[in-house]
Design an enzyme around this catalytic site. Structure first.
Site, PDB file in Angstrom:
ATOM      1  N   GLY A 122       4.869  -1.223   2.784  1.00  0.00           N
ATOM      2  CA  GLY A 122       5.434  -2.113   1.770  1.00  0.00           C
ATOM      3  C   GLY A 122       5.158  -3.561   2.084  1.00  0.00           C
ATOM      4  O   GLY A 122       4.016  -3.955   2.329  1.00  0.00           O
ATOM      5  N   GLU A 172       9.099  -7.685  -2.686  1.00  0.00           N
ATOM      6  CA  GLU A 172       9.093  -8.764  -1.691  1.00  0.00           C
ATOM      7  C   GLU A 172      10.103  -8.493  -0.572  1.00  0.00           C
ATOM      8  O   GLU A 172      10.706  -9.422  -0.025  1.00  0.00           O
ATOM      9  CB  GLU A 172       9.310 -10.120  -2.360  1.00  0.00           C
ATOM     10  CG  GLU A 172       8.177 -10.442  -3.333  1.00  0.00           C
ATOM     11  CD  GLU A 172       8.145 -11.868  -3.806  1.00  0.00           C
ATOM     12  OE1 GLU A 172       8.576 -12.758  -3.052  1.00  0.00           O
ATOM     13  OE2 GLU A 172       7.675 -12.098  -4.925  1.00  0.00           O
ATOM     14  N   GLN A 183      29.502  -2.786 -18.687  1.00  0.00           N
ATOM     15  CA  GLN A 183      30.868  -2.274 -18.772  1.00  0.00           C
ATOM     16  C   GLN A 183      31.688  -3.049 -19.794  1.00  0.00           C
ATOM     17  O   GLN A 183      32.443  -2.469 -20.584  1.00  0.00           O
ATOM     18  CB  GLN A 183      31.531  -2.344 -17.391  1.00  0.00           C
ATOM     19  CG  GLN A 183      32.802  -1.525 -17.254  1.00  0.00           C
ATOM     20  CD  GLN A 183      32.520  -0.028 -17.235  1.00  0.00           C
ATOM     21  OE1 GLN A 183      31.381   0.390 -17.056  1.00  0.00           O
ATOM     22  NE2 GLN A 183      33.553   0.763 -17.434  1.00  0.00           N
ATOM     23  N   HIS A 204      30.578  -4.624 -22.373  1.00  0.00           N
ATOM     24  CA  HIS A 204      30.070  -4.306 -23.711  1.00  0.00           C
ATOM     25  C   HIS A 204      30.422  -2.886 -24.153  1.00  0.00           C
ATOM     26  O   HIS A 204      30.286  -2.559 -25.335  1.00  0.00           O
ATOM     27  CB  HIS A 204      28.544  -4.472 -23.752  1.00  0.00           C
ATOM     28  CG  HIS A 204      28.078  -5.876 -23.918  1.00  0.00           C
ATOM     29  ND1 HIS A 204      28.195  -6.823 -22.935  1.00  0.00           N
ATOM     30  CD2 HIS A 204      27.479  -6.508 -24.970  1.00  0.00           C
ATOM     31  CE1 HIS A 204      27.681  -7.971 -23.347  1.00  0.00           C
ATOM     32  NE2 HIS A 204      27.240  -7.810 -24.581  1.00  0.00           N
ATOM     33  N   GLU A 245       0.834  -1.193   0.000  1.00  0.00           N
ATOM     34  CA  GLU A 245       0.000   0.000   0.000  1.00  0.00           C
ATOM     35  C   GLU A 245       0.876   1.253   0.000  1.00  0.00           C
ATOM     36  O   GLU A 245       2.059   1.175   0.332  1.00  0.00           O
ATOM     37  CB  GLU A 245      -0.868   0.038   1.268  1.00  0.00           C
ATOM     38  CG  GLU A 245      -1.807  -1.116   1.432  1.00  0.00           C
ATOM     39  CD  GLU A 245      -2.642  -1.010   2.703  1.00  0.00           C
ATOM     40  OE1 GLU A 245      -3.451  -1.903   2.934  1.00  0.00           O
ATOM     41  OE2 GLU A 245      -2.464  -0.028   3.453  1.00  0.00           O
TER      42      GLU A 245
END
Length: 394
Positions: free
Chosen positions: A139, A373, A346, A348, A135
């Protein structure tokens, strides 16, 4: 009216589970991975993929066989989750609440009548179940709930608002947590109700626009004097809600950790493939020691996460640790996948920042894993608090 709170052990032997795992791996890598860009651009799971998941039993893999599911226990669930995490996380989200936090409330705490009415439909995918706990201002800890349920004769009237509810725009059934009274010596006063999506007074907000996880839909859900009869009260008790939420979330944290390992494995595989073929000055970048160091850190994280996930799942199934281990494994694995994804970008270089490159999507997708969660900060509080309590008891 009878209730069941003991989790069901696996109903699938090792040989059959190996077949299930192999089919899932093939489905993910051959049918879903090639369509990740389509999922991202359309912000939806294609209907043929949804139907294939139903046909494979993925909407009910963790639902007991007596209710139409596959009957996997958590040690098998996490192996499946590591395969599902290899592609767009929207795939797993499509049926995750049916098997996980929503479905497990019914499996563990529902009455026989409630199970008979809903679980077979949940397991088949005919019904999409949504877990309505979070809500504004509250949490993953239900102690802060403001949504109220007031008894009116044989009915309950629910009023309140839920936020960031996964699958809400698609849901047929909401598993709704609400406060019936202030906590007292008799219990928490938190109940959980089964509310069909077409119940008058229930409205679903517009679909949220998120950083990542395109195709996994969330939205607010509003309850304006929503009336349900007594059969909607899970377990027939006003005090089931808190225990049901905590049990479902703890189990779900192990699952999310496994999902993180699967995504980290994908980021690692993409990184290794790129490092082996992309060149700088005519030399594959994978031959550079600093790139090799990044790959080594990724590999180490994946291996450690996989071992932790399997250990935590065993501890859950044999009931030796259902408090510290779920939080510890979620904390480690969700933080780990964030680091692995960052290293993948990084490695790539500029290409890793471009849309339609897998590691760019992964980088955005995994950021949510540290939030839902129970945030990483909440997991630290759970771990530390329980360690202290354990020491005090002994």
């Amino acid at each position: 009216m009878t209730t069941s709170r003991t989790p069901v052990a696996s109903q699938v032997d090792a040989e059959d589970f190996a077949d299930i795992l192999a089919q899932t791996r093939e489905f993910v890598r051959e049918k879903v991975v090639p369509r990740e860009q389509e999922i991202g651009e359309s912000d939806a799971i294609p209907e043929d993929i949804r139907q294939a998941a139903k046909d494979m039993g993925l909407f009910g893999y963790a639902i007991p066989q007596e209710w139409g599911g596959l009957g996997l226990d958590l040690t098998q669930d996490v192996e499946l989750a590591m395969e599902l995490g290899y592609t767009s996380l929207a795939l797993r989200s499509m049926f995750g609440t049916n098997n996980g936090i929503a479905g497990q409330v019914l499996v563990g705490f529902g009455t026989d009548e409630q199970k008979a009415r809903w679980l077979e439909k949940i397991a088949s995918g005919e019904v999409v179940a949504s877990f309505a706990l979070t809500e504004p201002g509250a949490g993953s800890n239900p102690a802060g709930l403001r949504t109220k349920a007031v008894r009116d004769g044989d009915d309950w009237v629910i009023t309140g608002e839920k936020r960031f509810i996964t699958n809400a725009p698609l849901a047929d059934l909401f598993v709704v947590f609400a406060r019936t009274r202030a906590a007292d010596e008799n219990g928490t006063g938190i109940a959980v109700f089964l509310v069909p999506a077409d119940t008058p007074g229930l409205t679903v907000g517009v679909k949220d626009r998120k950083m990542g996880q395109e195709g996994a839909w969330t939205s607010d859900v509003h309850f304006d004097e929503v009336r349900v009869d007594s059969s909607a009260l899970v377990g027939g008790s006003e005090d089931v809600g808190y225990r049901a939420a905590m049990a479902s979330l703890a189990r779900g944290r192990v699952h999310i950790a496994a999902l993180s390992v699967g995504t980290a494995q994908r980021a690692l595989d993409e990184s290794v493939a790129y490092a082996a073929t992309a060149t700088q000055g005519g030399t594959p970048i994978g031959e550079f020691q600093l790139v090799q160091a990044m790959l080594a850190d990724q590999q180490t994280g994946v291996m450690a996460g996989r071992a932790m996930v399997r250990d935590a799942a065993r501890a859950w199934v044999d009931e030796t640790d259902r408090r510290i281990a779920p939080s510890a494994v979620k904390l480690f694995c969700t933080e780990m996948v964030g680091k692995v994804a960052d290293l993948a970008v990084q490695i790539h270089g500029g290409s890793g920042y471009m849309r339609d490159v897998a590691v760019e999507r992964i980088y955005r997708d995994v950021r949510l894993l540290r939030l839902y969660e129970g945030t990483s900060e909440i997991q630290r509080l759970i771990i530390g608090g329980n360690l202290v309590k354990r020491a005090q008891r002994s």
